[in-house]
Design a protein around this motif. Structure first.
Motif, PDB file in Angstrom:
ATOM      1  N   PHE A   1       2.520  -5.492 -10.666  1.00  0.00           N
ATOM      2  CA  PHE A   1       3.742  -5.404  -9.882  1.00  0.00           C
ATOM      3  C   PHE A   1       3.681  -6.254  -8.631  1.00  0.00           C
ATOM      4  CE2 PHE A   1       3.436  -1.558 -12.310  1.00  0.00           C
ATOM      5  CZ  PHE A   1       4.717  -1.402 -12.798  1.00  0.00           C
ATOM      6  N   THR A   2       2.526  -6.840  -8.376  1.00  0.00           N
ATOM      7  CA  THR A   2       2.343  -7.507  -7.094  1.00  0.00           C
ATOM      8  C   THR A   2       3.464  -8.463  -6.753  1.00  0.00           C
ATOM      9  OG1 THR A   2       0.018  -7.401  -7.504  1.00  0.00           O
ATOM     10  CG2 THR A   2       0.737  -8.875  -5.774  1.00  0.00           C
ATOM     11  N   ALA A   3       3.780  -9.309  -7.712  1.00  0.00           N
ATOM     12  CA  ALA A   3       4.732 -10.360  -7.420  1.00  0.00           C
ATOM     13  C   ALA A   3       6.107  -9.822  -7.065  1.00  0.00           C
ATOM     14  CB  ALA A   3       4.839 -11.291  -8.607  1.00  0.00           C
ATOM     15  N   VAL A   4       6.412  -8.675  -7.519  1.00  0.00           N
ATOM     16  CA  VAL A   4       7.751  -8.178  -7.257  1.00  0.00           C
ATOM     17  C   VAL A   4       7.705  -6.833  -6.549  1.00  0.00           C
ATOM     18  CG1 VAL A   4       9.047  -9.387  -9.031  1.00  0.00           C
ATOM     19  CG2 VAL A   4       7.729  -7.398  -9.639  1.00  0.00           C
TER      20      VAL A   4
ATOM     21  N   PHE B   1      -5.907 -19.236 -10.081  1.00  0.00           N
ATOM     22  CA  PHE B   1      -4.971 -18.827  -9.028  1.00  0.00           C
ATOM     23  C   PHE B   1      -4.008 -17.759  -9.551  1.00  0.00           C
ATOM     24  CE2 PHE B   1      -5.266 -23.075  -6.498  1.00  0.00           C
ATOM     25  CZ  PHE B   1      -6.382 -22.601  -5.867  1.00  0.00           C
ATOM     26  N   TYR B   2      -3.555 -17.954 -10.780  1.00  0.00           N
ATOM     27  CA  TYR B   2      -2.576 -17.008 -11.322  1.00  0.00           C
ATOM     28  C   TYR B   2      -3.202 -15.613 -11.459  1.00  0.00           C
ATOM     29  CZ  TYR B   2       0.925 -14.907 -14.348  1.00  0.00           C
ATOM     30  OH  TYR B   2       1.880 -14.058 -14.853  1.00  0.00           O
ATOM     31  N   ILE B   3      -4.415 -15.587 -12.020  1.00  0.00           N
ATOM     32  CA  ILE B   3      -5.069 -14.285 -12.215  1.00  0.00           C
ATOM     33  C   ILE B   3      -5.298 -13.616 -10.864  1.00  0.00           C
ATOM     34  CG2 ILE B   3      -7.202 -13.183 -13.012  1.00  0.00           C
ATOM     35  CD1 ILE B   3      -7.356 -15.391 -15.161  1.00  0.00           C
ATOM     36  N   CYS B   4      -5.770 -14.398  -9.902  1.00  0.00           N
ATOM     37  CA  CYS B   4      -6.033 -13.813  -8.576  1.00  0.00           C
ATOM     38  C   CYS B   4      -4.733 -13.328  -7.942  1.00  0.00           C
ATOM     39  CB  CYS B   4      -6.713 -14.834  -7.676  1.00  0.00           C
ATOM     40  SG  CYS B   4      -8.376 -15.196  -8.213  1.00  0.00           S
ATOM     41  N   SER B   5      -3.651 -14.092  -8.164  1.00  0.00           N
ATOM     42  CA  SER B   5      -2.394 -13.689  -7.529  1.00  0.00           C
ATOM     43  C   SER B   5      -1.872 -12.377  -8.112  1.00  0.00           C
ATOM     44  CB  SER B   5      -1.343 -14.795  -7.683  1.00  0.00           C
ATOM     45  OG  SER B   5      -0.858 -14.798  -8.994  1.00  0.00           O
ATOM     46  N   LEU B   6      -2.312 -12.034  -9.314  1.00  0.00           N
ATOM     47  CA  LEU B   6      -1.887 -10.752  -9.892  1.00  0.00           C
ATOM     48  C   LEU B   6      -2.559  -9.571  -9.197  1.00  0.00           C
ATOM     49  CD1 LEU B   6      -2.095 -11.593 -13.698  1.00  0.00           C
ATOM     50  CD2 LEU B   6      -0.021 -11.290 -12.371  1.00  0.00           C
ATOM     51  N   HIS B   7      -3.647  -9.843  -8.519  1.00  0.00           N
ATOM     52  CA  HIS B   7      -4.436  -8.747  -7.953  1.00  0.00           C
ATOM     53  C   HIS B   7      -4.410  -8.696  -6.437  1.00  0.00           C
ATOM     54  CE1 HIS B   7      -6.307  -7.403 -11.745  1.00  0.00           C
ATOM     55  NE2 HIS B   7      -5.902  -8.598 -12.118  1.00  0.00           N
ATOM     56  N   ILE B   8      -3.613  -9.544  -5.814  1.00  0.00           N
ATOM     57  CA  ILE B   8      -3.470  -9.433  -4.371  1.00  0.00           C
ATOM     58  C   ILE B   8      -2.308  -8.496  -4.095  1.00  0.00           C
ATOM     59  CG2 ILE B   8      -4.445 -11.679  -3.768  1.00  0.00           C
ATOM     60  CD1 ILE B   8      -1.586 -12.768  -3.753  1.00  0.00           C
ATOM     61  N   PRO B   9      -2.234  -7.783  -3.019  1.00  0.00           N
ATOM     62  CA  PRO B   9      -3.216  -7.736  -1.937  1.00  0.00           C
ATOM     63  C   PRO B   9      -4.297  -6.673  -2.141  1.00  0.00           C
ATOM     64  CG  PRO B   9      -1.249  -6.588  -1.294  1.00  0.00           C
ATOM     65  CD  PRO B   9      -1.008  -7.069  -2.680  1.00  0.00           C
ATOM     66  N   ARG B  10      -4.316  -6.068  -3.339  1.00  0.00           N
ATOM     67  CA  ARG B  10      -5.371  -5.076  -3.548  1.00  0.00           C
ATOM     68  C   ARG B  10      -6.750  -5.721  -3.363  1.00  0.00           C
ATOM     69  NH1 ARG B  10      -6.182  -1.297  -8.881  1.00  0.00           N
ATOM     70  NH2 ARG B  10      -8.029  -0.212  -8.135  1.00  0.00           N
ATOM     71  N   LEU B  11      -6.910  -6.932  -3.889  1.00  0.00           N
ATOM     72  CA  LEU B  11      -8.109  -7.720  -3.599  1.00  0.00           C
ATOM     73  C   LEU B  11      -7.712  -8.776  -2.576  1.00  0.00           C
ATOM     74  CD1 LEU B  11      -9.529  -8.462  -7.165  1.00  0.00           C
ATOM     75  CD2 LEU B  11     -10.427  -6.863  -5.490  1.00  0.00           C
ATOM     76  N   PRO B  12      -8.185  -8.679  -1.362  1.00  0.00           N
ATOM     77  CA  PRO B  12      -7.738  -9.662  -0.347  1.00  0.00           C
ATOM     78  C   PRO B  12      -8.453 -10.997  -0.515  1.00  0.00           C
ATOM     79  CG  PRO B  12      -9.206  -8.071   0.639  1.00  0.00           C
ATOM     80  CD  PRO B  12      -9.085  -7.684  -0.796  1.00  0.00           C
ATOM     81  N   LEU B  13      -8.073 -11.712  -1.545  1.00  0.00           N
ATOM     82  CA  LEU B  13      -8.744 -12.988  -1.854  1.00  0.00           C
ATOM     83  C   LEU B  13      -8.151 -14.117  -1.017  1.00  0.00           C
ATOM     84  CD1 LEU B  13      -8.824 -12.535  -5.681  1.00  0.00           C
ATOM     85  CD2 LEU B  13     -10.844 -13.104  -4.349  1.00  0.00           C
TER      86      LEU B  13
ATOM     87  N   SER C   1       0.830  -1.194   0.000  1.00  0.00           N
ATOM     88  CA  SER C   1       0.000   0.000   0.000  1.00  0.00           C
ATOM     89  C   SER C   1       0.874   1.258   0.000  1.00  0.00           C
ATOM     90  CB  SER C   1      -0.940  -0.005   1.190  1.00  0.00           C
ATOM     91  OG  SER C   1      -0.182  -0.092   2.351  1.00  0.00           O
ATOM     92  N   SER C   2       1.990   1.176   0.726  1.00  0.00           N
ATOM     93  CA  SER C   2       2.864   2.347   0.738  1.00  0.00           C
ATOM     94  C   SER C   2       3.431   2.593  -0.661  1.00  0.00           C
ATOM     95  CB  SER C   2       3.992   2.145   1.743  1.00  0.00           C
ATOM     96  OG  SER C   2       4.781   1.076   1.324  1.00  0.00           O
ATOM     97  N   TRP C   3       3.741   1.488  -1.333  1.00  0.00           N
ATOM     98  CA  TRP C   3       4.246   1.638  -2.690  1.00  0.00           C
ATOM     99  C   TRP C   3       3.182   2.278  -3.573  1.00  0.00           C
ATOM    100  CZ3 TRP C   3       2.385  -0.433  -7.220  1.00  0.00           C
ATOM    101  CH2 TRP C   3       3.218  -0.255  -8.334  1.00  0.00           C
ATOM    102  N   ARG C   4       1.953   1.797  -3.363  1.00  0.00           N
ATOM    103  CA  ARG C   4       0.877   2.338  -4.173  1.00  0.00           C
ATOM    104  C   ARG C   4       0.683   3.828  -3.921  1.00  0.00           C
ATOM    105  NH1 ARG C   4      -2.795   0.407  -6.799  1.00  0.00           N
ATOM    106  NH2 ARG C   4      -4.452   1.611  -5.824  1.00  0.00           N
ATOM    107  N   SER C   5       0.704   4.169  -2.638  1.00  0.00           N
ATOM    108  CA  SER C   5       0.496   5.586  -2.329  1.00  0.00           C
ATOM    109  C   SER C   5       1.647   6.417  -2.889  1.00  0.00           C
ATOM    110  CB  SER C   5       0.347   5.776  -0.829  1.00  0.00           C
ATOM    111  OG  SER C   5       1.500   5.289  -0.209  1.00  0.00           O
TER     112      SER C   5
END
Lengths: 552, 746
Positions: free
Chosen positions: A32-35, B247-259, A4-8
């Motif tokens: 960018f989530t994964a990294v 799972f892959y698609i959902c993992s792209l959107h975490i933690p913005r979507l807390p799935l 979230s800090s990165w996002r902000s």
């Protein structure tokens, strides 16, 4: 939260003109989530970023293929950073990155590209509308390729107008569209590969297409020779120094709230040594920095806990890093656990958190008192596989029967399981002897090396009936009828058949014929291992080895 | 309504249920009249209206039992539910600074009993979607009056359930998941926005979920933003590639979507299905939390112990020892499912209430308001057989050795009827109180046994299975076996152990309800007396424990044998204890194949000739045999392959023989007529004897008959074919292959 800090932080970047330059919010933040937690410094990838920047800012090529079979996630991150930092003048770059797994239909793909290029935010309050240009609120550009091309042209026109560069040919808008995991286009949208590659020609716009994939272009390309040869960029594997430097950069820089914390900056030197140790132990098996970082995350809190215990005893600070001797002692204590961590964590038998909790040193274990002590290792792979499922007695019989049907040749059944009319079992083959093979003829490969054979339901039931007759007679509450008669009825009872289907749904049996096929016998395969079959057989007092044609 | 039914435009018509229609056509909701099935044999001595009354008694008994069982199952699930809720609440907390990426929290719940997992998922869903948090400041559950400070808090999570049928492809799966969430309005005040299909995000686009969740967060605030939980039922049946993409698609959107994903696995935890079916790249996206459901013998043990052997619960009907053995055997042998046990117990209850006398199971009022009215009802003429059987039963239980004379003297005075009714009441009270005492003794036995095991005496553990011990308790042999052994071990206990044991027993009794404490005053007094013999701590070393230990051991032994006698000692015991249940086997585990064979070989046992069903008792000698039976007999006599022409010949021969037999019996007193075509017009062998016209007729008739036989053969062989007895291989001309061999004579 770091994300979230990165996002902000990224949102603070002014979005004044996405035409002139690219802001982070022009991309899907989720990409960018994964990294997201990785620091900006990416040793070893600096060259890649520079090359990408050069390629994308030059007028040609229009199609770039970025191939990275080893660390695609890291490359993705580098690419995003590069796109964000591309020079804003003189080219007016507008970039979009889409993920081809997520965009599994043409509609999502078109919507995502246009929304991202136009920096359009689909909000719930606005009815989640997609970008539709300034004029037509009811227009949609996502129903076909033609509409999409029309949308691109409309967007280009609108952007040019707003930037006042429409007439200046030299300052034309240039779109850069990145397709991540491009190999999935071949499965999901094969008909779109050619148009997407030639998008610039079709839309009459300046568009650079970049495919990022972990497979070669030849495996993605639908018809070789029909498409222009891409400008290929191959990402090499990270060198040892780069990987270690990347991992060390990972260590948090900021001050921690409490000094007795595994992430205290004082421990940074120790961390560097720790990373080198982990790398040297694990690199023969995996050199993926992400995996090494995962193992490091699991092991580091336990690794430093003896020092923290010492600090607790010490009371007030200042706290210093351990001496050379202490470091050696720690390495001696923990080095054996690195292999264990790799064995458990690489195939994800446990999560890092779970493994860390299970393998932390005992409470109060101090470095200063650790001389001559060793730490126990828990949850090794052999320990994990110890338990056997608790199954109903009949299901255990069915599994053992199916195992026999899968490993024994069908012709051997009468010999192994048959019973003469006088009640005596027939002479069985004694295992152990070696077969004489004629010279020049290839030796037969044992069935256990060939995997389970499939067998029809009738054979399973016949073997099951024999096993029940021989080994289950005394467990029956009531016994009437002649030899074999009861079992003949028993094996065709509803519960037996439903147990078989239940085992199929539990993935202990495998049905090789389709479930809706009623013509012909149903075929099955046993999916339990020899060890599990042996344990189950012991549970129900069946001498499995005696009944196997080729005992292991 | 008729217009709607005839209209072509109305494809679906909804007819609301207004209760059952009475015979006169008036609607009378709630007047559904259902009786308990009663066999003819038992109906002879049944009370008028007895089936209805017994149904009510059954309903009361079963409801009490099943409610208790559901409570226990709920309690068994409670620990896992609590852990899952905790995991969901803690998910996406502060990330570890060294963690290179965010993992998708996934909770895998393994349990072979799918129905139990389904019930657990219901619990989890209701717990997560409860609008008020159950955790208050003092950690207790929300107060019963519903007043809670945290009542305005939003639910912990939004939950979507997905089953394999919902997900034939990725688009359907994404659509199910996303619409499942976005169908909830993001804020209370606002109606869901109408989305235009073409110009809005697609319903299977995860960006739509993001837009919706942003609206939720905006309304609730970041601190109260609910998690998004996806429950995947029957996880093994999902397509692997589909789930990988999901799972892959959902993992792209975490933690913005807390799935958070919760998976129901019916495969065993080891070897793990997830690890065998999914590639490492998918597993690397997940943070797996694994839980195993309580299953196997432990689940049934706690269910039976807490339903039928709990001191706080008194079922209307107790399981008899043979029923207990039957239930345990069926569970351990065939189906380890709690649902299966519930069905079994329900059938056992139904079977128990088929006996006419069980109308007294809950009370002796026979559906009346007072005992006098009940006595009046018994006095009526139609109640006579019932009264006789009741009287015989009483007389027999009072004087089991004397001959019954009540049946000869049917007219009993009213006083006698009333006294019988009150005796029935007394018998019920006695049986109940005895069962209660047995349950308490069993509980004390378990306390003593548990204490000894805790002290390290492994020999005190049951040598028999826990189910055998339970049935042993009812049969009365527990006190002679395990009870005696436990008492003997207590005699050898040390001073410290003895005092601890007595303290534990005292505590156990002290914790019971007031009623039990009042009833067990004597037992408590005995324990207090024994405790009084224990010296103070300082004098403990010098105390000679042998005497007291022997006294305790003797008391326990006596207590067990007194409290756990055989279950059939009391009068009329069989009204409150279930009997043999083994006849239920055919009901719950039928053998359709054997039954089909038996039907083909002995059709007379199954076919109703005319209006009368044939039983072994009234089996007539000459019955028409169906063609299928003839054909099947030929089938059984042949080898692996059957020559169809030979089969036809044999069939013809059989039919002719049958015709001759039927003709010869036609002159007899056959009351039953064949439902098939009449006997063959073919006459007995007599060629050349009659006139030429007769010969012509005969030839014509022969041809007709041959055609008929052929037609019947073809029809019958097709019937066998449909039933799967024949396999056409085409390997040999005019031959078919058998599929059934070596039939047991059933």
């Amino acid at each position: 939260m770091r994300m979230s800090s990165w996002r902000s932080a990224t949102k603070q970047i002014p979005q004044t003109s996405h035409i002139q330059g690219l802001t982070m919010s022009d991309f899907q933040p989720s990409s960018f989530t994964a990294v997201s937690n990785i620091d900006d410094n990416k040793p070893g990838h600096a060259n890649l970023g520079a090359r990408l920047a050069t390629v994308l800012t030059s007028p040609s090529p229009s199609f770039v293929y970025l191939y990275d079979p080893i660390t695609p996630d890291m490359t993705r991150s580098v690419m995003h950073k590069t796109l964000a930092s591309l020079p804003r003048t003189p080219l007016k770059l507008v970039c979009a990155a889409v993920n081809c797994v997520q965009c599994f239909t043409a509609r999502i793909l078109f919507d995502s590209i246009l929304n991202t290029l136009a920096a359009h935010d689909s909000t719930w309050a606005a009815g989640c509308s997609v970008w539709h240009g300034r004029r037509g609120i009811n227009r949609s550009f996502n129903d076909s390729l033609d509409s999409f091309l029309h949308g691109l042209r409309t967007l280009s026109g609108e952007l040019s107008k707003s930037a006042g560069t429409a007439r200046d040919e030299a300052d034309r808008i240039k779109f850069v569209i990145v397709y991540e995991r491009a190999e999935r286009l071949r499965d999901n949208l094969p008909e779109l590969i050619i148009p997407l590659v030639r998008l610039g020609e079709l839309a009459q716009l300046d568009i650079t297409t970049l495919f990022l994939s972990a497979v070669q272009w030849e495996d993605v390309c639908p018809s070789p020779g029909f498409l222009p040869e891409p400008f290929r960029l191959t990402v090499p594997a990270l060198s040892k120094e780069d990987a270690i430097a990347w991992l060390i950069n990972h260590f948090p820089q900021q001050e921690v709230l409490s000094p007795i914390d595994p992430y205290n900056p004082v421990l940074r030197t120790l961390y560097s040594h720790f990373v080198e140790n982990v790398y040297s132990v694990c690199s023969p098996f995996t050199s993926d920095p992400m995996e090494l970082a995962y193992i490091i995350r699991a092991r580091w809190p336990g690794f430093v806990s003896p020092i923290l215990e010492d600090w607790k005893i010490q009371g007030e600070g200042p706290y210093g890093p351990p001496s050379e001797d202490g470091r050696m002692r720690l390495a001696k204590l923990f080095n054996p656990s690195f292999t264990n961590a790799l064995e458990i964590l690489y195939p994800r038998f446990m999560s890092a958190e779970e493994w860390g909790a299970a393998n932390n040193p005992p409470e109060g274990f101090r470095l200063s008192q650790s001389l001559g002590r060793s730490l126990p290792l828990r949850n090794s792979t052999s320990q994990i596989d110890e338990t056997i499922p608790e199954l109903p007695r009949l299901s255990a019989f069915i599994l053992v029967a199916s195992f026999l049907a899968s490993v024994n040749p069908a012709k051997s059944d009468i010999r192994m399981l048959g019973r003469a009319p006088d009640g005596k079992t027939r002479k069985r083959r004694k295992g152990g002897g070696t077969r004489k093979t004629k010279p020049g003829i290839a030796a037969k490969i044992p069935q256990r090396l060939l995997g389970p054979m499939s067998f029809p339901l009738d054979r399973l039931l016949a073997i099951l009936g024999t096993l029940l007759e021989e080994h289950d007679a005394e467990f029956r509450p009531s016994r009437v009828g002649t030899v074999g008669e009861l079992n003949e009825i028993e094996v065709f009872r509803v519960q037996t058949l439903s147990s078989i289907l239940e085992l199929v749904s539990m993935c202990l049996l495998h049905r090789t014929t389709p479930a809706d096929r009623i013509d012909g016998p149903s075929m099955f395969k046993c999916k339990v291992s020899y060890d599990l079959a042996l344990k189950l057989a012991r549970q129900i007092d069946v001498p499995l080895s005696d009944l196997m044609w080729e005992p292991n | 309504m008729p217009d709607a039914l005839e209209s072509f435009t109305e494809t679906t018509v909804y007819i609301p249920y207004n209760g059952p229609d009475d015979a006169d056509g008036t609607n009378n909701a709630g007047a559904l009249h259902v009786d308990l099935f009663t066999s003819d044999e038992l109906a002879e001595r049944d009370l008028s209206g007895g089936p209805g009354l017994r149904l009510l008694a059954y309903d009361a008994a079963w409801k009490k039992c099943v409610t208790r069982m559901q409570e226990i199952i709920h309690k068994l699930h409670a620990p896992i539910t609590a852990e899952v809720v905790q995991t969901v609440e803690n998910a996406y907390g502060t990330p570890n600074p060294l963690m290179p990426f965010t993992e998708l929290p996934t909770i895998a719940i393994s349990g072979p009993d799918r129905a139990a997992t389904l019930a657990l998922f219901d619990d989890i869903e209701s717990e997560l979607t409860a609008t008020a948090s159950h955790e208050s400041d003092d950690g207790s559950a929300m107060s019963t009056d519903g007043v809670s400070n945290s009542q305005d808090r939003p639910p912990t999570a939004y939950v979507v359930s997905m089953s394999p049928a919902d997900c034939p492809n990725l688009m359907a799966a994404m659509k199910t998941m996303i619409t499942g969430f976005v169908d909830n309005p993001p804020n209370d005040s606002e109606e869901p926005k109408g989305r235009k299909t073409a110009t809005s995000l697609a319903s299977y686009d995860i960006n739509l979920l993001e837009a919706w969740y942003d609206a939720v967060v905006e309304f609730r605030g970041r601190a109260f933003a609910p998690k998004l939980v996806v429950l995947l039922h029957d996880f093994e049946q999902f397509d692997h590639t589909l789930v990988q993409d999901l799972f892959y698609i959902c993992s792209l959107h975490i933690p913005r979507l807390p799935l958070i994903f919760v998976l129901a696995l019916s495969s065993p935890p080891h070897p793990s299905y997830l690890h065998t079916a999914y590639p490492r790249s998918t597993l690397a996206l997940l943070r797996l939390h694994r839980h195993s459901m309580l299953g196997g013998s432990d689940a049934l043990q706690s269910l039976l112990l807490k339903t039928f052997f709990d001191v706080d619960f008194e079922p209307h009907i107790m399981l008899g020892p043979s029923t207990l053995d039957f239930v345990a055997e069926q569970y351990m042998r065939h189906n380890m499912s709690i649902d299966f046990v519930t069905t079994l117990l329900q059938l056992i209850h139904l079977q128990h209430f088929m006996e006419p006398l069980t109308v007294f199971a809950t009370d002796e009022l026979l559906g009346m308001k007072t005992v006098s009215q009940a006595a009046d009802k018994l006095k009526q003429e139609e109640s006579k057989p019932f009264l006789d059987s009741l009287h015989t039963r009483f007389h027999h239980s009072e004087n089991p050795n004397s001959e019954s004379n009540a049946t000869s003297n049917g007219d009993l005075p009213e006083v006698d009827i009333k006294s019988i009714l009150s005796s029935v009441g007394n018998a019920r009270m006695k049986n109940m109180s005895k069962a209660k005492k047995t349950r308490l003794a069993f509980a004390i036995f378990r306390v003593v046994q548990g204490f000894l095991v805790k002290e390290g005496y492994k020999t005190a553990e049951n040598t028999r299975s826990c189910f055998d011990v339970m049935s042993g308790c009812l049969r009365g042999n527990l006190s002679r076996k395990e009870g005696k052994y436990v008492a003997m071990m207590v005699k050898k206990a040390s001073a410290v152990q003895l005092s601890a044991l007595l303290a534990e027993l005292h505590k156990f009794l002290h914790e019971q309800s007031v009623e039990i404490r009042r009833d067990e005053g004597e037992t408590r007094l005995k324990i207090v007396t024994l405790i009084a013999q224990i010296p103070r701590d300082d004098a403990m070393d010098e105390w000679d424990v042998t005497g007291t230990a022997a006294a305790v051991g003797d008391w326990l032994s006596e207590f067990f044998s007194e409290r756990m006698p055989g279950y059939s000692d009391e009068r009329m015991w069989d009204l409150w204890y279930t009997g043999q249940a083994s006849m239920l086997t055919e009901l719950i585990n039928p053998a359709p194949r054997a039954t089909t064979m038996a039907g083909l070989i002995h059709p007379e046992r199954y076919i109703e000739y005319g209006s009368q069903a044939i039983t072994d008792a009234n089996l007539p000698q000459h019955l028409p045999v169906p063609d299928l039976t003839f054909l099947f007999q030929g089938y059984l006599e042949s080898g692996r392959m059957i020559n169809v022409y030979d089969w036809y010949e044999s069939f013809t021969g059989s039919l002719e023989a049958e015709n001759r037999r039927m003709r010869s019996s036609a002159s007899g007193d056959s009351e039953l007529t064949s439902n098939r075509s009449g006997p063959s017009p073919r006459k007995a062998k007599g060629k050349g004897k009659g006139k030429s016209k007769a010969v012509e007729d005969e030839t014509e008739n022969d041809e007709e008959w041959a055609l008929e036989v052929q037609a019947r053969f073809i029809r019958t062989i097709h019937e066998l074919d449909y039933m799967g007895f024949i396999k056409h291989t085409g390997r040999k001309a005019d031959h078919v292959v058998k599929t059934v061999f070596d039939l047991p004579d059933s």
